[in-house]
Scaffold this active site. Structure first.
Site, PDB file in Angstrom:
ATOM      1  N   LYS A   7      47.073  -7.663 -87.788  1.00  0.00           N
ATOM      2  CA  LYS A   7      48.526  -7.732 -87.938  1.00  0.00           C
ATOM      3  C   LYS A   7      49.077  -6.444 -87.321  1.00  0.00           C
ATOM      4  O   LYS A   7      48.340  -5.508 -87.056  1.00  0.00           O
ATOM      5  CB  LYS A   7      48.922  -7.822 -89.411  1.00  0.00           C
ATOM      6  CG  LYS A   7      48.364  -9.053 -90.106  1.00  0.00           C
ATOM      7  CD  LYS A   7      49.085  -9.339 -91.426  1.00  0.00           C
ATOM      8  CE  LYS A   7      48.652  -8.420 -92.553  1.00  0.00           C
ATOM      9  NZ  LYS A   7      49.251  -8.811 -93.856  1.00  0.00           N
ATOM     10  N   ASN A  43      41.194  -0.378 -84.653  1.00  0.00           N
ATOM     11  CA  ASN A  43      40.638   0.981 -84.535  1.00  0.00           C
ATOM     12  C   ASN A  43      41.244   1.790 -85.665  1.00  0.00           C
ATOM     13  O   ASN A  43      42.439   2.075 -85.674  1.00  0.00           O
ATOM     14  CB  ASN A  43      41.002   1.574 -83.165  1.00  0.00           C
ATOM     15  CG  ASN A  43      40.467   2.981 -82.983  1.00  0.00           C
ATOM     16  OD1 ASN A  43      40.507   3.804 -83.893  1.00  0.00           O
ATOM     17  ND2 ASN A  43      39.976   3.261 -81.786  1.00  0.00           N
ATOM     18  N   GLU A  88      55.006  -0.189 -86.771  1.00  0.00           N
ATOM     19  CA  GLU A  88      56.301   0.151 -87.377  1.00  0.00           C
ATOM     20  C   GLU A  88      56.288   0.211 -88.899  1.00  0.00           C
ATOM     21  O   GLU A  88      57.071   0.951 -89.501  1.00  0.00           O
ATOM     22  CB  GLU A  88      57.349  -0.875 -86.917  1.00  0.00           C
ATOM     23  CG  GLU A  88      57.570  -0.799 -85.424  1.00  0.00           C
ATOM     24  CD  GLU A  88      58.395  -1.968 -84.916  1.00  0.00           C
ATOM     25  OE1 GLU A  88      59.577  -1.776 -84.634  1.00  0.00           O
ATOM     26  OE2 GLU A  88      57.840  -3.075 -84.812  1.00  0.00           O
ATOM     27  N   LYS A 140      41.080   4.854 -86.554  1.00  0.00           N
ATOM     28  CA  LYS A 140      41.682   6.157 -86.255  1.00  0.00           C
ATOM     29  C   LYS A 140      43.081   5.989 -85.648  1.00  0.00           C
ATOM     30  O   LYS A 140      44.022   6.704 -85.991  1.00  0.00           O
ATOM     31  CB  LYS A 140      40.791   6.929 -85.285  1.00  0.00           C
ATOM     32  CG  LYS A 140      41.256   8.354 -85.030  1.00  0.00           C
ATOM     33  CD  LYS A 140      40.472   9.013 -83.917  1.00  0.00           C
ATOM     34  CE  LYS A 140      39.039   9.289 -84.336  1.00  0.00           C
ATOM     35  NZ  LYS A 140      38.299  10.028 -83.287  1.00  0.00           N
TER      36      LYS A 140
HETATM   37  N1  MCN Z   1      46.313  -1.213 -84.266  1.00  0.00           N
HETATM   38  C1  MCN Z   1      45.101  -1.335 -84.916  1.00  0.00           C
HETATM   39  N2  MCN Z   1      44.871  -2.425 -85.707  1.00  0.00           N
HETATM   40  C2  MCN Z   1      45.800  -3.389 -85.866  1.00  0.00           C
HETATM   41  C3  MCN Z   1      47.045  -3.287 -85.192  1.00  0.00           C
HETATM   42  C4  MCN Z   1      47.259  -2.183 -84.373  1.00  0.00           C
HETATM   43  O1  MCN Z   1      44.248  -0.472 -84.785  1.00  0.00           O
HETATM   44  N3  MCN Z   1      45.562  -4.420 -86.668  1.00  0.00           N
HETATM   45  C5  MCN Z   1      46.625   0.020 -83.508  1.00  0.00           C
HETATM   46  C6  MCN Z   1      46.240  -0.061 -82.041  1.00  0.00           C
HETATM   47  O2  MCN Z   1      45.877   1.217 -81.603  1.00  0.00           O
HETATM   48  C7  MCN Z   1      47.537  -0.507 -81.387  1.00  0.00           C
HETATM   49  C8  MCN Z   1      48.577   0.189 -82.237  1.00  0.00           C
HETATM   50  O3  MCN Z   1      48.015   0.221 -83.544  1.00  0.00           O
HETATM   51  O4  MCN Z   1      47.609  -0.077 -80.046  1.00  0.00           O
HETATM   52  C9  MCN Z   1      49.944  -0.500 -82.292  1.00  0.00           C
HETATM   53  O5  MCN Z   1      49.787  -1.883 -82.330  1.00  0.00           O
HETATM   54  P1  MCN Z   1      50.979  -2.874 -82.738  1.00  0.00           P
HETATM   55  O6  MCN Z   1      51.294  -2.724 -84.167  1.00  0.00           O
HETATM   56  O7  MCN Z   1      50.634  -4.209 -82.212  1.00  0.00           O
HETATM   57  O8  MCN Z   1      52.263  -2.321 -81.950  1.00  0.00           O
HETATM   58  P2  MCN Z   1      52.608  -2.470 -80.410  1.00  0.00           P
HETATM   59  O9  MCN Z   1      51.413  -2.293 -79.587  1.00  0.00           O
HETATM   60  O10 MCN Z   1      53.477  -3.678 -80.205  1.00  0.00           O
HETATM   61  O11 MCN Z   1      53.470  -1.146 -80.181  1.00  0.00           O
HETATM   62  C10 MCN Z   1      54.833  -1.084 -80.478  1.00  0.00           C
HETATM   63  C11 MCN Z   1      55.117  -0.456 -81.818  1.00  0.00           C
HETATM   64  C12 MCN Z   1      56.565  -0.321 -81.959  1.00  0.00           C
HETATM   65  S1  MCN Z   1      57.443  -1.756 -81.959  1.00  0.00           S
HETATM   66  C13 MCN Z   1      57.167   0.908 -81.971  1.00  0.00           C
HETATM   67  S2  MCN Z   1      58.837   0.982 -82.130  1.00  0.00           S
HETATM   68  C14 MCN Z   1      56.361   2.086 -81.882  1.00  0.00           C
HETATM   69  C15 MCN Z   1      54.974   1.898 -82.305  1.00  0.00           C
HETATM   70  O12 MCN Z   1      54.417   0.776 -81.924  1.00  0.00           O
HETATM   71  N4  MCN Z   1      56.622   3.071 -81.012  1.00  0.00           N
HETATM   72  C16 MCN Z   1      55.664   4.050 -80.800  1.00  0.00           C
HETATM   73  N5  MCN Z   1      54.175   2.973 -82.345  1.00  0.00           N
HETATM   74  C17 MCN Z   1      54.420   4.018 -81.507  1.00  0.00           C
HETATM   75  N6  MCN Z   1      53.503   4.982 -81.325  1.00  0.00           N
HETATM   76  C18 MCN Z   1      53.740   5.961 -80.414  1.00  0.00           C
HETATM   77  N7  MCN Z   1      52.802   6.913 -80.237  1.00  0.00           N
HETATM   78  N8  MCN Z   1      54.871   5.984 -79.674  1.00  0.00           N
HETATM   79  C19 MCN Z   1      55.838   5.070 -79.851  1.00  0.00           C
HETATM   80  O13 MCN Z   1      56.934   5.094 -79.110  1.00  0.00           O
HETATM   81 MO1  MOS Z   2      59.724  -1.287 -81.629  1.00  0.00          MO
HETATM   82  S1  MOS Z   2      61.575  -0.695 -82.298  1.00  0.00           S
HETATM   83  O1  MOS Z   2      60.067  -3.020 -81.842  1.00  0.00           O
HETATM   84  O2  MOS Z   2      59.880  -1.065 -79.935  1.00  0.00           O
END
Ligand code: MCN
Ligand code: MOS
Length: 743
Positions: free
Chosen positions: A705, A636, A709, A638
């Site tokens: 991917k 997504n 972070e 956005k």
């Molecule tokens: N996404 C996307 N396309 C991708 C990957 C991800 O559109 N190829 C978008 C999606 O909306 C997805 C989001 O990015 O829900 C995050 O996906 P991902 O990178 O897989 O991360 P996680 O779902 O594992 O979330 C954890 C990550 C981490 S480790 C920290 S720390 C962090 C972060 O996400 N803390 C956050 N983003 C944050 N965002 C908010 N609002 N609040 C936190 O505490």
């Molecule tokens: Mo993110 S620091 O791996 O929750």
């Protein structure tokens, strides 16, 4: 989670129309209406409230706890100390979720702020007041707080890396530099206070908990309280952020659960903001040395990176500070060494971009310094040392669009117009600085599962015990499910945050979108296989005899790919076979990298920053950011953009403000409030230009991917490099202080 009417519609019913679109958050209306229930909103009948009593010494033993005054207050239910608190089992130790010991098992005080007693009362106010009246006497010792007081030890999971011959690489170089860096302790500080609400029903435990990883909390509760996994339910439908603070089974959670058992009623424990600085981890401080050597034309001949992080006695630092150094640049001779010391300090943990944020700060600032030594443009220096493969192993990345990120970022920022001379670019009374940095963040996938059921009306429920910590999991998994099942997003009900659902991995390591996406993909494939089994064997079905590869799911139907008119709907298949639903479950594990002949790639990016500095008063403004990221296929656009923006703000905080101050002598956090611990406010954040490069990553079926972070990585060094360009002042210790900018 029920979706609201979609804004975009699938006019054509074409395949895969939802993933990638900038769909609004499906949970948005609930959140803005204040109707999304967070853990702190949970109220149960008969619920009591707990408050922590925390150690006011940095190290030593609890001699006595005098709770008489507290117990005399109205509404106080009881006070638990290490003497009265139940003896509990040990929590499991799993990667990224390492748990400190269970609290109140003995009289030991390991750090200032450690819980030493728990007060339970009828109201939160009564509990808070009573906690103040609990008098604890100590046998205090001097805490060891400085890295120099500790014994450096290796981190089991961060091996030293060596390649080539570093001494020879140094010797053959035309230019060498050695620089020392430090990064302070930073605090995750999600806005949502962390909380646990626990209720025992006989031997069954019901927990509402602010966690990024309910499946691990469930497992931890089962082991600590010695009950079967099936007796524990953990729920977290909404979380007010985490930034890593919610990854671990922190001691306070066990306090609330134990108190609920002791007093035979539900107990709620909400941390205070100051306790958010002491109970849930932090990004630990580091000291780092980077030695670079290069030829006159800017080819790196040696890189050495040494890092020391500060951990706690009962929990080492997470580390990974040096992890990226050996992977990114095509230098033949590299050595990385990482050590940690265990001091009498609070538990360290992960904070957004853990390791990379700190380590690439040092590396990318050192590279900027090298660029100036060589008289080579900093971006050009990075291009010349680009490694198209994982530089340590020589194995290809599953994807890597870093060069494209450089190009797109430079173009959008206008990097070509940069006059490299420090202080040369001015605008009125302000001096401008342009800086850049590379960013990388590791790629992770964890085992994860999901279940899909399609009901008689052809709509789908998709479930997984995952979390949405503000990231957008609800939304992107709705989009992905819709595509995989050939449904409209309005026909998909995706829900998460409950361990009664299939077990899921953490929202951590930016791995959930990849892991859960793969799980849902697998569940959908299993569901389609089941549908095909039914239809293919059924002489009355238009899909009689069809195989999986002959069909596709589009518009609520399974149809032949070579003749879209031939097919039937889920509803028809369910009805004809007298079923109640169609179910597909899926557990996905990471692909075998060795067999695929590639390294699972994480994110790559380039950060370009403009600062404006008024040197008369030392005022620094980050005035422009162009941030370019390769996050594979975006689920997504956005939400991915929003991830990058939020992370950039975190990077600005890291560069300019964030610094947990620890009292020398006691280890007390001296600035544990939002009044004293500074984070960026709106006025500190310019419009951020976000761009994405790259395409689907072949390592995982969704092509995604992580993006959560990577956006933070590279921001602080780009700012520091811009500050040097503006002023000629080289900052190597974060955060930047305005006195350094006066001139
Ligand atoms: N996404 C996307 N396309 C991708 C990957 C991800 O559109 N190829 C978008 C999606 O909306 C997805 C989001 O990015 O829900 C995050 O996906 P991902 O990178 O897989 O991360 P996680 O779902 O594992 O979330 C954890 C990550 C981490 S480790 C920290 S720390 C962090 C972060 O996400 N803390 C956050 N983003 C944050 N965002 C908010 N609002 N609040 C936190 O505490
Ligand atoms: Mo993110 S620091 O791996 O929750």
């Amino acid at each position: 989670m029920t979706t609201t009417a979609p804004r975009e519609t699938t006019a054509t019913g074409a395949k895969a129309p939802w993933v990638g679109r900038p769909l609004d958050r499906v949970d948005g209306p609930l959140k803005v209406a204040g109707a999304a229930p967070y853990t702190t909103d949970v109220t149960l009948p008969g619920m009591a409230h707990a408050a922590l009593v925390t150690a006011t010494i940095g190290k030593g033993r609890v001699m006595a706890v005098d709770a008489a005054a507290a117990l005399a207050l109205p509404g106080v239910v009881g006070v638990l100390t290490h003497e009265s608190f139940p003896r509990l089992g040990a929590p499991p130790q799993v990667a990224f979720g390492w748990a400190p010991p269970v609290p109140l098992q003995d009289d030991r005080v390991a750090f200032h702020g450690q819980p030493v007693a728990l007060v339970v009362a009828e109201t939160p106010q009564q509990a808070t007041e009573a906690a103040r009246l609990v008098h604890v006497s100590y046998d205090a010792e001097d805490p060891r707080l400085d890295a120099a007081d500790g014994e450096p030890e290796p981190l089991a999971y961060v091996p030293d890396t060596v390649r080539g011959d570093v001494a020879a690489g140094q010797a053959e170089a035309d230019v060498r530099l050695e620089r020392h860096f430090s990064t302070p302790e930073n605090m995750n500080n999600p806005l949502g206070l962390m909380a646990t609400v626990a209720a025992w029903h006989g031997d069954k435990l019901d927990v509402h908990d602010t966690t990024q990883w309910p499946t691990l909390v469930r497992q931890s509760m089962a082991e600590v309280f010695d009950v079967p996994l099936s007796a524990v339910r953990v729920r977290v439908p909404y979380l007010g952020g985490g930034f890593g603070a919610g990854l671990n089974p922190w001691p306070y959670k066990f306090l609330a659960v134990a108190a609920a058992r002791v007093y035979g009623r539900p107990v709620k424990l909400v941390l205070t903001r100051p306790q958010m600085f002491t109970q849930v981890g932090h990004r630990p401080n580091t000291t780092q040395t980077v030695r670079l050597a290069a030829t006159r034309d800017g080819r790196l001949t040696a890189i050495e990176h040494r890092a020391l992080t500060v951990g706690a006695v009962d929990r080492p630092a997470v580390g990974l500070i040096t992890a990226a150094t050996s992977q990114i640049y095509a230098c033949p001779n590299v050595s990385t060494v990482e050590r940690t010391v265990r001091l009498d300090r609070r538990y360290p943990a992960s904070m957004r971009g853990p390791g990379e944020a700190e380590g690439e700060f040092a590396l990318e600032v050192a590279l900027d310094e090298l660029a100036y030594e060589l008289g080579i443009d900093p971006l050009e220096l990075r291009r010349r040392n680009h490694s198209p493969v994982h530089a340590q192993t020589g194995v290809p990345w599953s994807s890597n669009a870093l060069l494209e990120a450089y190009d797109v970022g430079a173009e959008r920022f206008g990097w070509a117009d940069r006059d490299p001379r420090p202080g040369s670019m001015r605008d009125g009374g302000e001096v401008l600085g342009w800086g850049m940095a590379t960013a990388t963040y590791g790629g992770f996938q964890m085992p994860c599962s999901a279940r899909i059921s399609v009901a008689t009306d052809g709509t789908a429920s998709v479930r997984s015990a995952a979390t949405d910590i503000g990231t957008g999991t609800y939304t992107v998994m709705t989009q992905l499910s819709a595509d995989l099942l050939g449904l409209d997003v309005a026909q998909v009900d995706f829900d998460l945050g409950d361990t009664d659902m299939p077990a899921a991995s953490q929202a951590g390591g930016s791995s959930l979108a990849v892991s859960l996406g793969h799980a849902i993909h697998t569940a959908a494939e299993n569901l389609l296989a089941r549908v095909l089994d039914l239809a293919s064997a059924d002489p009355d079905s238009p899909l009689h005899g069809a195989r999986r590869e002959d069909v596709e799911a589009v518009g609520g139907r399974i149809r032949r790919s070579d003749d879209p008119r031939v097919g039937e709907s889920y509803a028809d298949i369910i009805a004809r076979h007298g079923l109640l639903q169609l179910v597909g479950e899926g557990t996905a594990t990471p692909a075998d990298a060795a067999r695929m002949g590639m390294v699972q790639a994480g994110g790559f990016g380039a950060r370009f920053v403009e600062v404006r500095i008024d040197r008369l008063i030392g005022r620094l403004r980050v005035s422009r950011v162009v941030t370019v990221t390769d996050a594979g296929r975006l689920l997504n656009e956005k939400l991915a953009r929003s991830q990058i923006i939020g992370a950039t703000v975190g990077g600005i905080g890291m560069a300019l403000f964030e610094d947990v101050v620890t009292d020398a002598g006691t280890g007390r956090v001296a600035n544990g409030t939002f009044g004293d611990y500074l984070v960026p406010v709106s006025a500190d954040v310019p419009d951020i230009e976000v761009a994405f490069v790259g395409g689907p990553d072949p390592f995982t079926p969704t092509g995604a991917k992580g993006v959560g972070e990577i956006g933070l990585v590279g921001v602080a060094p780009a700012i520091v490099n811009a500050v040097f360009h503006a002023t000629g002042v080289r900052v190597r210790d974060l955060p930047i202080h305005l006195e350094q900018l006066l001139g």
